[in-house]
Write an enzyme that holds these catalytic residues in place. Structure first.
Site, PDB file in Angstrom:
ATOM      1  N   GLU A  59      68.184 -13.544  15.624  1.00  0.00           N
ATOM      2  CA  GLU A  59      67.206 -13.513  16.712  1.00  0.00           C
ATOM      3  C   GLU A  59      67.741 -14.214  17.958  1.00  0.00           C
ATOM      4  O   GLU A  59      67.484 -13.773  19.086  1.00  0.00           O
ATOM      5  CB  GLU A  59      65.891 -14.152  16.258  1.00  0.00           C
ATOM      6  N   GLN A  64      68.473 -10.873  24.970  1.00  0.00           N
ATOM      7  CA  GLN A  64      69.165 -10.288  26.127  1.00  0.00           C
ATOM      8  C   GLN A  64      70.468  -9.573  25.754  1.00  0.00           C
ATOM      9  O   GLN A  64      71.340  -9.372  26.605  1.00  0.00           O
ATOM     10  CB  GLN A  64      69.479 -11.378  27.169  1.00  0.00           C
ATOM     11  N   TYR A 142      58.543 -16.314  21.160  1.00  0.00           N
ATOM     12  CA  TYR A 142      58.960 -15.065  20.516  1.00  0.00           C
ATOM     13  C   TYR A 142      59.848 -15.337  19.303  1.00  0.00           C
ATOM     14  O   TYR A 142      59.635 -14.767  18.217  1.00  0.00           O
ATOM     15  CB  TYR A 142      59.707 -14.183  21.516  1.00  0.00           C
ATOM     16  N   ASP A 160      58.080  -8.215  22.545  1.00  0.00           N
ATOM     17  CA  ASP A 160      59.242  -8.142  23.425  1.00  0.00           C
ATOM     18  C   ASP A 160      59.136  -6.849  24.238  1.00  0.00           C
ATOM     19  O   ASP A 160      58.116  -6.145  24.180  1.00  0.00           O
ATOM     20  CB  ASP A 160      60.550  -8.219  22.635  1.00  0.00           C
ATOM     21  N   CYS A 224      58.258  10.634  16.517  1.00  0.00           N
ATOM     22  CA  CYS A 224      57.600   9.325  16.526  1.00  0.00           C
ATOM     23  C   CYS A 224      56.436   9.304  15.542  1.00  0.00           C
ATOM     24  O   CYS A 224      55.586  10.204  15.574  1.00  0.00           O
ATOM     25  CB  CYS A 224      57.100   8.990  17.931  1.00  0.00           C
ATOM     26  N   CYS A 230      48.725   8.996  20.329  1.00  0.00           N
ATOM     27  CA  CYS A 230      49.427   8.313  21.415  1.00  0.00           C
ATOM     28  C   CYS A 230      48.953   8.880  22.748  1.00  0.00           C
ATOM     29  O   CYS A 230      49.127  10.070  23.029  1.00  0.00           O
ATOM     30  CB  CYS A 230      50.931   8.494  21.277  1.00  0.00           C
TER      31      CYS A 230
END
Length: 376
Positions: A59, A64, A142, A160, A224, A230
């Protein structure tokens, strides 16, 4: 979960309004997501044996940084430091060597410090409580939630950019991830939908979906698991959600670099300039708003470091490099010295070793310094 659960949407005027989510819809979406993850989860190395230590390392590295970039670094790091005690007793230089090239080097320093705290205060095991996890250097909200849910199966939802994109499209939430109200809206949906029995799998499934299917551009909607129900898919404009976050303007900086050579050795110092890359070895350098101001700043720095200070000839080469929002144009000034002087803070590195570092990145030397070495 009661049938009166609510999700929060955001109108064009950024005023919160509530839209009910049917309990049956929540259950169906959760089941579809977890089944999809069971069948399509990538065999990432930290998923094979989700020990708290390995999950924590992954993690931190993934902050980034793309998954594909992290995998070889993670494998090397775990071979060198298979557990938190091995990391805690390691030399800082060795930790930096294994991190070199991954960027955001403060992460490695915080990781090393946190490992020592875990050994001293928590018996060598990543703490199970949120408050204790947050007390560790480099562990924010997070990271704490992610490690606790994946490693200990504790009911913490994570948020995130990938998760925000999936939820925003599913529930037609407007805004972007840097807006407080948008984040609150997404968090409320996540708390309602989180699987209390399998929170780690649920969180990883949402992140995996955002990374591999619900992409920022050209999302793969037909495959998906959440396409039924959705809102963005039904609208035919999935890429419109969420809104793009404001980009920080790129700052062009000039950097003067001294390639000081003596007896087939080059001089390196810790840090770059302006408090950047403080733990990594670099060529003596100075920033400026222009080439000339950078050159004068470098002369001032060398005057404080060496006596008498060397003179700077015409630059040999220019290279370009980026660090976060900075676009760096570096002028390389070759400097010859009669003898390598022992100066506090200065490290003399054989030219052959510097060339090897430039090719392999096998030392705690910055990526910028490796580019400079390759240009010499």
């Amino acid at each position: 979960m009661a049938s009166t659960d609510f999700a929060v949407d955001i109108t064009e005027g950024r005023v919160l309004r509530r839209t009910p989510i049917a309990l049956t819809e929540v259950r169906a979406a959760r089941q579809a997501l977890l089944e999809w993850f069971r069948d399509h989860a990538r065999p990432l190395p930290w998923r094979r044996h989700p020990r708290p230590y390995a999950v924590w390392i992954s993690e931190i590295m993934l902050q980034q940084t793309q998954v594909g970039t992290v995998i070889p670094y993670f494998n090397r790091f775990l071979r060198a430091f298979p557990n938190v005690r091995a990391l805690a007793r390691a030399r800082r230089e060795r930790v930096l060597e294994l991190w070199s090239g991954l960027g955001y080097y403060r992460r490695s320093r915080d990781l090393h410090c946190a490992a020592q705290i875990i050994v001293r205060q928590f018996g060598g095991r990543f703490p199970r409580s949120y408050e204790a996890a947050r007390s560790l250097p480099g562990v924010g909200d997070y990271t704490a939630r992610s490690v606790l849910s994946i490693a200990y199966n504790l009911p913490f939802a994570v948020l995130d950019g990938n998760v925000a994109r999936v939820v925003s499209r599913w529930r037609l939430l407007r805004g972007h991830v840097q807006e407080t109200r948008f984040r609150q809206s997404v968090e409320l949906v996540l708390e309602q939908c989180l699987s209390r029995r399998r929170p780690g799998a649920f969180n990883q499934a949402l992140m995996e979906l955002g990374q591999t299917v619900c992409l920022p551009r050209a999302p793969r909607c037909p495959v998906c698991p959440l396409r039924v129900g959705c809102g963005a898919y039904a609208s035919g404009r999935p890429e419109s959600y969420p809104e793009p976050r404001p980009r920080r303007r790129t700052e062009v900086r000039h950097l003067a670099v001294a390639a000081i050579r003596s007896d087939s050795k080059f001089a390196l110092v810790r840090g770059l300039d302006e408090s950047l890359l403080p733990d990594l070895w670099n060529f003596p350098s100075a920033f400026g708003a222009s080439r000339e101001t950078a050159r004068r700043a470098l002369l001032d720095k060398l005057s404080a470091l060496l006596s008498p200070p060397p003179t700077l000839p015409a630059p040999r080469a220019e290279i370009r490099h980026s660090i976060t929002h900075r676009s760096i144009r570096a002028q390389i000034y070759p400097v010859e010295m009669a003898a390598a002087r022992r100066v506090h803070g200065l490290r003399w590195v054989p030219a052959w070793r510097l060339g090897e570092v430039a090719r392999t990145g096998s030392a705690a030397v910055s990526a910028l310094a490796r580019k400079v070495a390759a240009a010499l």
